[in-house]
Structure formats: structure tokens, C-alpha cells
Design a protein around this motif. Sequence first.
Motif, PDB file in Angstrom:
ATOM      1  N   ILE A 636       0.834  -1.210   0.000  1.00 41.37           N
ATOM      2  CA  ILE A 636       0.000   0.000   0.000  1.00 41.37           C
ATOM      3  C   ILE A 636       0.863   1.252   0.000  1.00 41.37           C
ATOM      4  CG2 ILE A 636      -1.661   1.304   1.374  1.00 41.37           C
ATOM      5  CD1 ILE A 636      -2.831  -1.373   2.294  1.00 41.37           C
ATOM      6  N   LYS A 637       1.873   1.262   0.863  1.00 43.39           N
ATOM      7  CA  LYS A 637       2.748   2.437   0.949  1.00 43.39           C
ATOM      8  C   LYS A 637       3.460   2.688  -0.381  1.00 43.39           C
ATOM      9  CE  LYS A 637       6.515   4.471   3.620  1.00 43.39           C
ATOM     10  NZ  LYS A 637       5.796   5.761   3.745  1.00 43.39           N
ATOM     11  N   ALA A 638       3.918   1.620  -1.019  1.00 40.51           N
ATOM     12  CA  ALA A 638       4.611   1.797  -2.303  1.00 40.51           C
ATOM     13  C   ALA A 638       3.671   2.368  -3.357  1.00 40.51           C
ATOM     14  CB  ALA A 638       5.182   0.460  -2.761  1.00 40.51           C
ATOM     15  N   SER A 639       2.437   1.893  -3.392  1.00 36.31           N
ATOM     16  CA  SER A 639       1.469   2.396  -4.378  1.00 36.31           C
ATOM     17  C   SER A 639       1.122   3.853  -4.107  1.00 36.31           C
ATOM     18  CB  SER A 639       0.207   1.526  -4.350  1.00 36.31           C
ATOM     19  OG  SER A 639       0.494   0.201  -4.698  1.00 36.31           O
ATOM     20  N   SER A 651      -0.367   7.155 -16.352  1.00 33.18           N
ATOM     21  CA  SER A 651      -1.530   7.045 -17.222  1.00 33.18           C
ATOM     22  C   SER A 651      -2.736   6.592 -16.402  1.00 33.18           C
ATOM     23  CB  SER A 651      -1.255   6.032 -18.340  1.00 33.18           C
ATOM     24  OG  SER A 651      -1.089   4.742 -17.784  1.00 33.18           O
ATOM     25  N   PRO A 652      -3.944   6.802 -16.912  1.00 36.95           N
ATOM     26  CA  PRO A 652      -5.140   6.348 -16.174  1.00 36.95           C
ATOM     27  C   PRO A 652      -5.111   4.847 -15.882  1.00 36.95           C
ATOM     28  CG  PRO A 652      -5.766   7.860 -17.917  1.00 36.95           C
ATOM     29  CD  PRO A 652      -4.306   7.589 -18.126  1.00 36.95           C
ATOM     30  N   GLU A 653      -4.573   4.065 -16.827  1.00 33.22           N
ATOM     31  CA  GLU A 653      -4.512   2.618 -16.575  1.00 33.22           C
ATOM     32  C   GLU A 653      -3.557   2.306 -15.428  1.00 33.22           C
ATOM     33  OE1 GLU A 653      -4.057   4.079 -19.429  1.00 33.22           O
ATOM     34  OE2 GLU A 653      -5.839   3.520 -20.613  1.00 33.22           O
ATOM     35  N   ASP A 654      -2.408   3.014 -15.415  1.00 37.82           N
ATOM     36  CA  ASP A 654      -1.453   2.772 -14.322  1.00 37.82           C
ATOM     37  C   ASP A 654      -2.039   3.189 -12.987  1.00 37.82           C
ATOM     38  OD1 ASP A 654       0.368   1.797 -16.129  1.00 37.82           O
ATOM     39  OD2 ASP A 654       1.376   3.747 -16.412  1.00 37.82           O
ATOM     40  N   GLU A 655      -2.725   4.346 -12.975  1.00 41.05           N
ATOM     41  CA  GLU A 655      -3.336   4.787 -11.716  1.00 41.05           C
ATOM     42  C   GLU A 655      -4.385   3.778 -11.235  1.00 41.05           C
ATOM     43  OE1 GLU A 655      -4.908   8.655 -12.212  1.00 41.05           O
ATOM     44  OE2 GLU A 655      -2.950   9.663 -12.256  1.00 41.05           O
ATOM     45  N   ALA A 656      -5.178   3.279 -12.180  1.00 50.35           N
ATOM     46  CA  ALA A 656      -6.188   2.287 -11.791  1.00 50.35           C
ATOM     47  C   ALA A 656      -5.543   1.029 -11.223  1.00 50.35           C
ATOM     48  CB  ALA A 656      -7.069   1.945 -13.007  1.00 50.35           C
TER      49      ALA A 656
END
Length: 850
Positions: A636-639, A651-656
Motif C-alpha cells: 500500500i505504501k509503495a502504491s 496514465s489512467p490505466e497505471d493509476e487504476a
Amino acid sequence: MARGKLRIYLGAAPGVGKTYAMLSEAHRRVERGTDAVVAFVEHHGRPRTEVMLHGLEQIQRRELEYRDTVFTEMDVDAVLARRPAVALVDELAHTNVPGSRNGKRWQDVEELLEAGIHVISTVNIQHLESLGDVVESITGVRQRETVPDEIVRRADQIELVDMSPQAIRRRMAHGNIYQPDKVDAALSNYFRPGNLTALRELALLWVADRVDEYLQEYRAEHSIRSTWQARERIVVGLTGGPEGRTLIRRAARMAAKGSGSEVLAVYIARSDGLTSASPKELAVQRTLVEDLGGTFHHVIGDDIPSALLEFARGVNATQIVLGSSRRKAWQYIFGPGVGATVARDSGPDLDVHIVTHDEVAKGRGLPVARGARLGRPRIIAGWLVGVVGPVLLSLLLTSIANGPGLANDVLLFLFLTVVAALLGGQLPALASAAVGSLLLNFYFTPPTHTLTVSDPKNLVAIVIFFAVAVSVASVVDLAARRTHQAARLRAESEILSFLAGSVLRGETTLDALLERVRETFGMETVALLERAGDVEPWTCAGRAGTDHGTRLLRPEDADVDMPVGDHMALALTGRVLPAEDRRVLAAFAAQAAVVLDRQRLVGEAERARELAEGNRIRTALLAAVSHDLRTPLASIKASVTSLRSDDVAWSPEDEAELLAGIEAGADRLDHLVGNLLDMSRLQTGTVTPLIREIDLDEVVPVALGGVPEGSVTLDIPEELPIVAVDPGLLERSVANLVENAVKYSPDGAAVLVSASALGERVELRIADRGPGVPDSAKDRIFEPFQRYGDAPRGAGVGLGLAVARGFAEAMGGTLAAEDTPGGGMTMVLTLRAAPGRPPARPDLPARATT
């Protein structure tokens, strides 16, 4: 590697169809897709058996040369290399040819089982090692090939292949067992009807014992306390004579014929302690009955038949075993005897067995005097002899002309005085001396019919008579009192010796000790009372006997109370004990206090063990937190750090994807923390279920929300009864079980969740097709922080199954693990069914599937 399972087809004799049944089972398994091979099967030229081998894969046998002859044996190496799921191995007791891998075929089978291969085998009852002598005595043939009983008893399944002797002989006559040239010899020798009947009985009894062992294990595992069968309780009446050993052995044989039977040997001593029993013989009989699995009881009672019947009814006995009387014919003038009296008064609820023995009619001596406690009948008899006897003697002597003379008259009156002393004690003897002196003076000393004595010699004779009579009465009474005291001390020493021995052996619990007090003193109720202080109310620490509607709340309410220290007392109801009995009672009371302290120390030790277990769990929790909880936190911390970084344009896909990782880590943390909190509640005993009636199909589908769609098949019949559970606890239990099953199931194999009704219970079964768990680990997987096999460290802290079982038991249910047929593991959640069934709902499908 899990040990393979052994299934044995057991027969009473060759030709009953063991090999045929084994091959039939192999065909059924092959049709179901099981990898089954024939490791070694000998059809002995029987055409029906040979046909059953068709269609089954057979492992090539190994050839061995011995004494210029070639023999074939099972090739263990080939079977291990082939590694089938199931191997068929015929003739378990077979002795291998010298030069084989093992000396016995059962040793070959042990190797296959250790390698994880399931084995199906056959054996005849005559090949069991413990029955060799019995079979030889029946058939006259000594079996050279045997298998240890333990090997067969350890089998996971034993199936009896039964056939009547007449059917075996018909099969033999038709040539289905032996070649035609051997049929006549076999029918007239080994296959005689008597031999086959005896062997069949041996097989049936041996299997019945094995079934009873399995039943007892099942009842213990499932904590079943209700009675499933009638239980015989056999009471053996002992006299302390040499015939007691015969009676005990006979009762043990009777008990062995019924499952759960119990033998209780009882020796009844008189309350005055006078007995002709040999303490050494009683000690030998006590050891014998305990060695045979029975119990020994020592009871006080003056009326032997009544005390024996009272004891038998008190322990719910069904049979009484007594020995034939040792009395000689003339001794029956003293009464009908214990055996006849017990048989007459036993009633229809008790069967009385009179057993003959070597001591019958050899005599048992004259009735033993009862000492100073003479009882009302003997005291009355003493007064009659002492007062009425001299009067009758005077009338008799005065009616005789020229009587026997004054000297003989004095001796006759003195004889009556001695008899009065023997019967009634000192007072009747003194009264007899006084009355006899007056009658001698009035009727037999000149001048007669007056109290005047003219001759001084006659006066001296009367005075000497009175003095001798008083002296004899005093000596007889003193001897009786000394004998009574010695007998009481002996009885007390025997009781105290038994008490000390039982305590030193650690056999006495508080309830058993209080029951022993009740039996020894013939009381109705015995209770150990205690209180915290001088003004605190009394509480009952232990009780034995019946209350008859009353409760012992204070020592003052009892017929007898014995203080033990300042704040403890032993209270007894039923009768008032004499003062001399209180010494033994004091010893029992002191020992009761010691036993109570010991039980409390054991309880404290158990609590200390629980605290140590809690410390172990806390240590394991710290170890789990150090890794299993930190892993999702790190993810979680890394994300989050990546999302907050200004250096990278996501990108939106990476954020999702990063948000999905955060959500998965949070869900995982929530699940782990939830299990930890649930386990903490279970450990501290703060789980309070709110039981209500509900349908399973209202709870189970909700519990499946955390598993991937299509990974579970739900099969819950609509006609199931409603269950009495806490819906929240049930949902958490089912969710943990299903998630565990899905985690270990292979890809594409759905977990089956099914339910069924069994009497007053409802079973919910969660079956997976995973690797399964061996029997030795089935209980260990329910312990906290336990993960079986090579589960990765990220697979959880090992609390799911522990929480599921804890919640199940909190709701009054059970949770156990079983093997799934065909591979895998099945969790069986047993719940209590509520009274009644739900109404039918035709608008819903009969089964729900997801």
C-alpha cells in the motif's frame, strides 16, 4: 508424504470370495477413474476369479529360484516405480520365497503404504497370529503363515466377507474352490461343517470387536454422551474365601460377551468388624479384579443379603454373581444362606447367578459372635435365660424326688448364669446370679421355703455361687468388649490401609472418595462443605448420594458432621454414627480436604498451561505481524508513494492498477485483522452468540462474496430444516472455510458446498480437490497460527480454520476435517437443527447453484 490407506477383506475360510470381492472393488474404482493395478493376485485356478482379472492392469511378477524351482512373487520395486493410486495385494499373510525383498508379504504392503500407495488386501481369520492355537484346536491344522493382529487392526477399513458353512461346502462341491480330485478330502477334513461354523464365529467376533473399537473412538471424537446400547453391570459378591477368584473370572467372562459391560466386586463386612475373611486373600482378589478391568468395593452392613442388594441397585447392576454356599448340610439350621436369600429378594430386575467352585460344602465354621454390640434379640434372650431360666429350672428340680443334691443344683444355676452372660452380656448375668441365689436359698437349702439358712456350710456355698457367677459374668463381658475393640481396630486399619493405598496410587477423585464414605458408613448423602470465613455462607465443594428433596446447606443440617480445619466440614445424612466410628470418619474427612486441594492445584496447573499457551500465541502473533501484516502495508505504501510522486506522469490505466493494488492490500489487511480480533475474542471467552432460527440459504450465499465468481458450486436442498445459529458467526465461519478451500483447490476445480440433514443435526460440507491433509495433521490445522504444507508466507497467518472452529463450537456445533473421495479435503460443519421444518416454497428452485 501421506501414508497410504489399507483396506482388508477378511474371511472365515478359503473360498468365501475375498479375492473376488477385492477385484470387484478394483473394477468399481477403475470405472470412477482411479489408477488401480494388480500388484499380486492368485486366482488358484478358479475360473470366476480369473475372469475378474480381465480389464485390470497387472504388474509383472518377480521370478525367484529356490531349490531348483522357479517361484513368482510380488515385485515391490516395480510397484513403487509404477506408483499407482491403489494396489491390489492378495494373501496378506503369505511368506515370501527366500531371497525376496522382505520375509513376509505384509512387510511388502507396509512399504507400499509408507510410499503413499493405497492397498487393498485379503486375509483369512485363521492366519491371525493370536488365533493360531485356537484354530489348531478346532481344525487340527497348524497355520504356518500368520500376520500380526496389530497389522490387521491398524487397517483403515476391514470388510468381512461372510458365507454360511453350507454355502461354502456347496461351492466346494461344485468345483469352484479346489480341483475335483481334492474336493472329497477337503470336505471330509478341513471343510467339515463344525470347523467352518467355528471359524465363522471367530471371524464374526473378531470383526465385532473391531467395530466396537471404532464406535468408541467415534463417540469420543464427537463427545457423544448418550447411551447407544444396553450396558451390563455385574456385581460379584465376595466373602474373602478362596472361591472369590473363580467368581471374579466367571464374571469377567460374562462381561466380555457384551460391549461396555462392567464388573464390580464387593466385599461386605459387618459393622462390628468381626469377620472370617483373610486380608491376604482379599488383597489378591482386589488385584485380580482390577487387572481384569473391574473395580473393588468395601461395604459395611450387618445384614449381608440386604446390603448386597442395596449396593447392586445403587450402582444400577443387572446381574449378581455369587458362589455356592460353603456350608455343610447341618449348618443350614442357622438360615437359608446368602445366595438363597439374595435370589429370593432380588426381584425381576436383577439376575442372580450361583456359581459352583471347589470349596462347595466344605464348611465355613460356626457363626462368628458379633461382640459387644449384641442387638435387641440377643439381649432379650439373655434376660430370658438369666431371669426366667432359673425359675423354670427350680420348678423342674423341685418336681424331682430326691433331687441331684445342692452341689449339682448350684452348678446348674451357675450354667444358666454363664449362658446369660454369653447371650446378653453382664447385666443379664448379674440378674441371673441374684435370682439363682434367692431360688437356691428358698427351695434347696434347709429349712426350705424360707430365706433362712440353718447350716453355715450352705450359706458359704450360696455366697461362693454368687461370687463365682458375678466373676464369670464380668470376665465374659470383658472378653467380649476386648474382642469387639480388637475387631473394630482391625476393620479400621483395613479401611485406612485401603484409603492410603488408593490415594498413593492417585486413583481417588473427590466424588469417588465421597462415594466411598457413603458406602462405608451406609449413609444416604455425603457432602464436603466449605466457606471463606467465619461469617461467610457455606458452599458445597462435592457431593455423593441422593438428596430426597433436601439440600445440605450447613453442617448443622446433617445427621453427622466432621469439621476439617476452621472453614471446612464433612456432612452426612442417613443415620447417627456411634462415637467410635468418628475416628475413621475423621481420616476420610482429612483426606477429602487433601483431594479437594489437589484437584484445585490441577485446575491451577491447567490455567497456567492456558496462560503459557496464550503466551505462545502472542509470540506467534508477533512473528506473524512482523511479516504477514507488513507485506500488504508495504504494498500500500509503495502504491501511495508512487501516486503522490511528481516525477512520473501516470496514465489512467497505471493509476487504476495502483489503486487496485491499494484496495487489495487494504482488503487483505482487513481480513487479517478481523481474524486476529476474532481469535482474541475466542481466547478471552468474550464471544457471546445470539442464537436464532434461520435458513442456511439465507446465510451461506452471503458468505461467498469474497471468493472469485464460478469457484464455488452451491448445493443446498430447500427441504432442509432451519438451524439454530448466530447468523453473523456462521457467515464468518463459512467464509473462512470457503476461502481456505478455494485457496488450495487447483485451477478449474470448483469447491462444492453442500448441506444435508441427519436426525437433529444439519451438516454443511465444504469439499475441495486440493492436496488434502493426512490424518495425523487433521486436528493440528485447527490450531492458531498453523499452516499445513508449503503454504507461502504471504498466504495468511493461519487463523482462518481456528476462528471457524471456535465460532462453530460457540454456537453448539462442531467442525471436523475429512478426506474428499477421489482426493482433497472436506470440512464438515455440524449445526443444531431447530424444531420443525420450514414450509415449502414452490416458487423457488429445489437447489441453488452459483
